[in-house]
Design a protein around this motif. Structure first.
Motif, PDB file in Angstrom:
ATOM      1  N   PRO A 198     -34.749  44.095 -22.149  1.00 43.88           N
ATOM      2  CA  PRO A 198     -35.327  45.113 -21.065  1.00 43.88           C
ATOM      3  C   PRO A 198     -35.853  44.196 -19.762  1.00 43.88           C
ATOM      4  O   PRO A 198     -35.862  43.107 -19.765  1.00 43.88           O
ATOM      5  N   ASP A 199     -35.676  44.913 -18.767  1.00 39.02           N
ATOM      6  CA  ASP A 199     -36.026  44.496 -17.444  1.00 39.02           C
ATOM      7  C   ASP A 199     -37.716  44.014 -17.389  1.00 39.02           C
ATOM      8  O   ASP A 199     -38.390  44.671 -18.371  1.00 39.02           O
ATOM      9  N   GLU A 200     -37.807  43.012 -16.635  1.00 40.13           N
ATOM     10  CA  GLU A 200     -39.287  42.533 -16.603  1.00 40.13           C
ATOM     11  C   GLU A 200     -40.326  43.529 -16.310  1.00 40.13           C
ATOM     12  O   GLU A 200     -39.729  44.508 -15.447  1.00 40.13           O
ATOM     13  N   GLY A 201     -41.064  43.824 -16.861  1.00 41.63           N
ATOM     14  CA  GLY A 201     -42.225  45.117 -16.613  1.00 41.63           C
ATOM     15  C   GLY A 201     -42.126  46.052 -17.409  1.00 41.63           C
ATOM     16  O   GLY A 201     -42.872  46.919 -17.301  1.00 41.63           O
ATOM     17  N   TYR A 202     -41.012  46.428 -18.155  1.00 40.42           N
ATOM     18  CA  TYR A 202     -40.886  47.745 -18.963  1.00 40.42           C
ATOM     19  C   TYR A 202     -41.964  47.763 -19.907  1.00 40.42           C
ATOM     20  O   TYR A 202     -42.581  48.603 -20.237  1.00 40.42           O
ATOM     21  N   LEU A 203     -41.967  46.754 -20.823  1.00 42.44           N
ATOM     22  CA  LEU A 203     -42.669  46.633 -21.886  1.00 42.44           C
ATOM     23  C   LEU A 203     -44.446  46.578 -21.462  1.00 42.44           C
ATOM     24  O   LEU A 203     -45.041  47.053 -21.945  1.00 42.44           O
ATOM     25  N   LYS A 204     -44.701  45.981 -20.362  1.00 40.95           N
ATOM     26  CA  LYS A 204     -45.971  46.255 -19.439  1.00 40.95           C
ATOM     27  C   LYS A 204     -46.260  47.530 -19.205  1.00 40.95           C
ATOM     28  O   LYS A 204     -47.338  48.006 -19.508  1.00 40.95           O
ATOM     29  N   ALA A 205     -45.373  47.909 -18.685  1.00 44.67           N
ATOM     30  CA  ALA A 205     -45.555  49.718 -18.289  1.00 44.67           C
ATOM     31  C   ALA A 205     -45.799  50.556 -19.579  1.00 44.67           C
ATOM     32  O   ALA A 205     -46.481  51.376 -19.582  1.00 44.67           O
ATOM     33  N   ALA A 206     -45.126  50.149 -20.659  1.00 47.49           N
ATOM     34  CA  ALA A 206     -44.883  50.909 -21.985  1.00 47.49           C
ATOM     35  C   ALA A 206     -46.651  50.907 -22.339  1.00 47.49           C
ATOM     36  O   ALA A 206     -47.170  51.998 -22.962  1.00 47.49           O
ATOM     37  N   LEU A 217     -49.089  51.784 -29.278  1.00 45.71           N
ATOM     38  CA  LEU A 217     -47.757  50.964 -29.293  1.00 45.71           C
ATOM     39  C   LEU A 217     -47.381  50.271 -30.289  1.00 45.71           C
ATOM     40  O   LEU A 217     -48.240  49.360 -30.770  1.00 45.71           O
ATOM     41  N   ILE A 218     -46.324  50.630 -30.895  1.00 47.68           N
ATOM     42  CA  ILE A 218     -45.768  49.888 -32.212  1.00 47.68           C
ATOM     43  C   ILE A 218     -44.527  49.134 -31.844  1.00 47.68           C
ATOM     44  O   ILE A 218     -43.671  49.652 -31.047  1.00 47.68           O
ATOM     45  N   LEU A 219     -44.643  47.745 -32.212  1.00 42.92           N
ATOM     46  CA  LEU A 219     -43.379  46.913 -31.756  1.00 42.92           C
ATOM     47  C   LEU A 219     -42.795  46.634 -33.250  1.00 42.92           C
ATOM     48  O   LEU A 219     -43.511  46.199 -33.949  1.00 42.92           O
ATOM     49  N   ASP A 220     -41.555  47.010 -33.017  1.00 44.12           N
ATOM     50  CA  ASP A 220     -40.636  46.610 -34.193  1.00 44.12           C
ATOM     51  C   ASP A 220     -39.991  45.072 -34.079  1.00 44.12           C
ATOM     52  O   ASP A 220     -39.067  45.078 -33.101  1.00 44.12           O
ATOM     53  N   ARG A 228     -37.651  34.203 -33.365  1.00 50.97           N
ATOM     54  CA  ARG A 228     -36.127  34.402 -33.067  1.00 50.97           C
ATOM     55  C   ARG A 228     -36.021  34.099 -31.653  1.00 50.97           C
ATOM     56  O   ARG A 228     -34.869  33.864 -30.978  1.00 50.97           O
ATOM     57  N   LEU A 229     -36.937  34.805 -30.768  1.00 53.54           N
ATOM     58  CA  LEU A 229     -36.760  35.060 -29.326  1.00 53.54           C
ATOM     59  C   LEU A 229     -37.300  33.564 -28.633  1.00 53.54           C
ATOM     60  O   LEU A 229     -37.233  33.530 -27.572  1.00 53.54           O
ATOM     61  N   GLY A 230     -37.750  32.596 -29.547  1.00 55.72           N
ATOM     62  CA  GLY A 230     -37.997  31.485 -28.909  1.00 55.72           C
ATOM     63  C   GLY A 230     -39.903  31.122 -28.814  1.00 55.72           C
ATOM     64  O   GLY A 230     -40.180  30.230 -28.381  1.00 55.72           O
ATOM     65  N   THR A 231     -40.454  32.154 -29.303  1.00 57.34           N
ATOM     66  CA  THR A 231     -41.992  32.376 -29.478  1.00 57.34           C
ATOM     67  C   THR A 231     -42.301  32.892 -30.861  1.00 57.34           C
ATOM     68  O   THR A 231     -41.063  33.608 -31.319  1.00 57.34           O
ATOM     69  N   MET A 232     -43.287  32.496 -31.318  1.00 58.26           N
ATOM     70  CA  MET A 232     -43.677  33.087 -32.912  1.00 58.26           C
ATOM     71  C   MET A 232     -43.266  34.679 -32.899  1.00 58.26           C
ATOM     72  O   MET A 232     -42.688  35.205 -33.709  1.00 58.26           O
ATOM     73  N   PHE A 233     -43.617  35.331 -31.566  1.00 53.49           N
ATOM     74  CA  PHE A 233     -43.644  36.642 -31.656  1.00 53.49           C
ATOM     75  C   PHE A 233     -43.112  36.936 -30.286  1.00 53.49           C
ATOM     76  O   PHE A 233     -43.519  36.328 -29.412  1.00 53.49           O
ATOM     77  N   GLY A 234     -42.108  37.861 -30.391  1.00 51.04           N
ATOM     78  CA  GLY A 234     -41.485  38.528 -29.096  1.00 51.04           C
ATOM     79  C   GLY A 234     -42.498  38.881 -27.885  1.00 51.04           C
ATOM     80  O   GLY A 234     -42.340  38.537 -26.715  1.00 51.04           O
ATOM     81  N   TYR A 235     -43.292  39.592 -28.568  1.00 49.29           N
ATOM     82  CA  TYR A 235     -44.404  40.149 -27.434  1.00 49.29           C
ATOM     83  C   TYR A 235     -44.977  39.170 -26.671  1.00 49.29           C
ATOM     84  O   TYR A 235     -45.372  39.570 -25.452  1.00 49.29           O
ATOM     85  N   GLU A 236     -45.096  37.814 -27.056  1.00 52.43           N
ATOM     86  CA  GLU A 236     -45.759  36.803 -26.301  1.00 52.43           C
ATOM     87  C   GLU A 236     -45.117  36.776 -24.909  1.00 52.43           C
ATOM     88  O   GLU A 236     -45.654  36.173 -24.022  1.00 52.43           O
ATOM     89  N   GLN A 237     -43.790  36.764 -25.083  1.00 54.93           N
ATOM     90  CA  GLN A 237     -42.849  36.419 -23.716  1.00 54.93           C
ATOM     91  C   GLN A 237     -43.074  37.642 -22.566  1.00 54.93           C
ATOM     92  O   GLN A 237     -42.475  37.693 -21.702  1.00 54.93           O
ATOM     93  N   PHE A 238     -43.785  38.837 -23.145  1.00 58.02           N
ATOM     94  CA  PHE A 238     -43.847  39.959 -22.187  1.00 58.02           C
ATOM     95  C   PHE A 238     -45.178  40.288 -21.643  1.00 58.02           C
ATOM     96  O   PHE A 238     -45.306  41.420 -21.024  1.00 58.02           O
ATOM     97  N   GLY A 239     -45.802  39.660 -22.206  1.00 57.62           N
ATOM     98  CA  GLY A 239     -47.341  39.523 -21.540  1.00 57.62           C
ATOM     99  C   GLY A 239     -48.151  40.927 -22.011  1.00 57.62           C
ATOM    100  O   GLY A 239     -49.039  41.483 -21.288  1.00 57.62           O
ATOM    101  N   ILE A 240     -47.519  41.368 -23.275  1.00 57.25           N
ATOM    102  CA  ILE A 240     -48.498  42.291 -23.970  1.00 57.25           C
ATOM    103  C   ILE A 240     -48.957  42.437 -25.079  1.00 57.25           C
ATOM    104  O   ILE A 240     -48.331  41.395 -25.985  1.00 57.25           O
TER     105      ILE A 240
END
Ligand SMILES: Cc1ncc(COP(=O)(O)O)c(C=O)c1O
Length: 403
Positions: A198-206, A217-220, A228-240
């Motif tokens: 997603p674009d930068e900001g999408y997950l933050k806006a959600a 907010l449920i993250l699958d 897998r994405l380079g951090t233990m959890f993907g959410y860490e990369q999106f600031g949420i």
């Protein structure tokens, strides 16, 4: 096993197009077929074998626990269950854990928890907003959650209570939200949908929208979680931070285990609300502990980050290689990825030919869409294996019959 294809035709459901090989052995990033032919495995058990095949720490944990206790049932706690729950809570931003057996089951549980929250705290709100091109599993409810009509149409009518909207479009989430909405469920990066970042900001806006509306907010992170994405959890990369997080695949590194985690505020289950006979199975939990500890101790997520480019952290090895292929072969439309989840998109629908040509040349890849190849190797792969895979693509691509 000479007659295996006969056995396949005779005894298995014809529910998936399987490779014309019998996989008999795996070690690290390699698997072998019944004729002794070796393949570099860039599918990794379907984004599962985070440490590669048959990693010694997994074998050790399985051996040790198999002599102590294999199954307990939901009526008793076991040390591996409690230790894994503690490890997950201490590593993540969530507070409580439920263990199950697969990704779909983790998502089912997460949705049930959100509905329970809706009943208790949101005046009976029950609806979950999910997105097109998502993938949340194959149970009936998760088929309804999965915004891909070809998975849904054969099974109509599907369970009610899911609204599929456009991905990467915060206004679509906003327009779909009503008084009946209890949660939004998203993949931080869509995997089965074709590696859609997603674009930068999408997950933050959600996240912000869910806060505003008081919904969850449920993250699958069944595919993106555990490095897998380079951090233990993907959410860490999106600031949420999610309210509920689901995991499976890489959590067990190859053994069947799933989990959903929740913040304390929405951990509203009471005794009898949810359960699973094999959930928290000590053999699986002990193996997952070994996998997680190895990932943490050896910075395996960091390896995933260095292995491939990521717009957050700068250009890295595998994606650079894929980009070179893109500039060499005009039929490649686009390459992108994050961590060790990447895609090569073609201008034509040639992905199955690419997959079969790669197989012939000793490389397993996934044809995620008719025009796209997905790459999801073990997180432990190194430069040499990446070079080898890139070399096979470079050998295969010039020979493709492109109209
Ligand atoms: C994001 C996501 N959610 C859920 C699932 C379903 O997991 P399982 O096949 O273990 O039920 C998958 C599987 O590919 C997935 O990628």
């Amino acid at each position: 096993m000479k007659n295996w294809q006969e056995l396949e035709r005779k005894y298995l459901f014809n529910n998936v197009e399987r490779l014309p090989i019998l996989m008999v052995k795996g070690q690290g990033a390699r698997v072998w077929d019944e004729n002794g032919k070796k393949y570099l495995d860039f599918v990794g058990g379907w984004a599962v074998c985070s440490l590669g095949h048959c990693h010694p720490v997994m074998i050790k944990a399985l051996n040790k626990q198999s002599k102590i206790l294999i199954q307990a049932g939901p009526h008793a706690c076991t040390p591996p269950q409690l230790q894994l729950a503690e490890l997950l809570v201490k590593t993540s931003c969530l507070d409580r854990v439920f263990f199950c057996n697969s990704g779909a089951e983790a998502n089912e549980g997460a949705v049930k928890l959100a509905r329970r929250y809706g009943k208790l705290k949101l005046s009976g709100a029950y609806e979950i907003i999910t997105t097109f091109n998502s993938f949340h599993g194959r149970t009936l409810a998760m088929t309804a959650a999965t915004g891909q009509p070809h998975y849904q149409d054969p099974y109509q009518p599907l369970p009610a209570g899911f609204k599929n909207v456009a991905y990467n479009d915060i206004d679509a989430i906003k327009s779909a939200t009503t008084r009946d909405t209890c949660a939004v469920m998203l993949e931080p990066v869509q995997g089965e949908g074709g590696v859609n970042i997603p674009d930068e900001g999408y997950l933050k806006a959600a996240r912000q929208w869910c806060n505003e509306k008081g919904i969850l907010l449920i993250l699958d992170e069944i595919q993106t979680g555990i490095g897998r994405l380079g951090t233990m959890f993907g959410y860490e990369q999106f600031g949420i931070e999610p309210d509920i997080l689901t995991l499976a695949k890489g959590l067990g590194g190859g053994v069947p285990i799933g989990a959903f985690l929740a913040k304390e505020k929405c951990a509203v289950f009471a005794p009898g609300d949810h359960g699973s006979t094999f959930g928290s199975n000590p053999l699986m939990c002990a193996t997952a502990i070994a996998v997680m500890k190895y990932i943490i101790k050896n910075d395996v997520a960091g390896n995933a980050m260095r292995g491939m480019a990521c717009s957050v952290y700068g250009s890295q090895y595998l994606l650079e290689g894929l980009k070179k292929l893109q500039s060499k072969y005009p039929f490649i439309n686009e390459v992108h990825g994050r961590g060790l989840l990447a895609v090569i998109e073609f201008k034509q629908e040639i992905s199955n030919s690419v997959r079969m040509a790669c197989l012939e040349n000793g490389l397993l890849v996934n044809s995620v869409k008719p025009d796209a190849i997905r790459i999801m190797p073990p997180l432990t792969i190194g430069k040499q294996e990446i070079d080898e895979a890139l070399g096979i693509f470079d050998k295969v691509f010039p020979k493709l019959k492109i109209q």
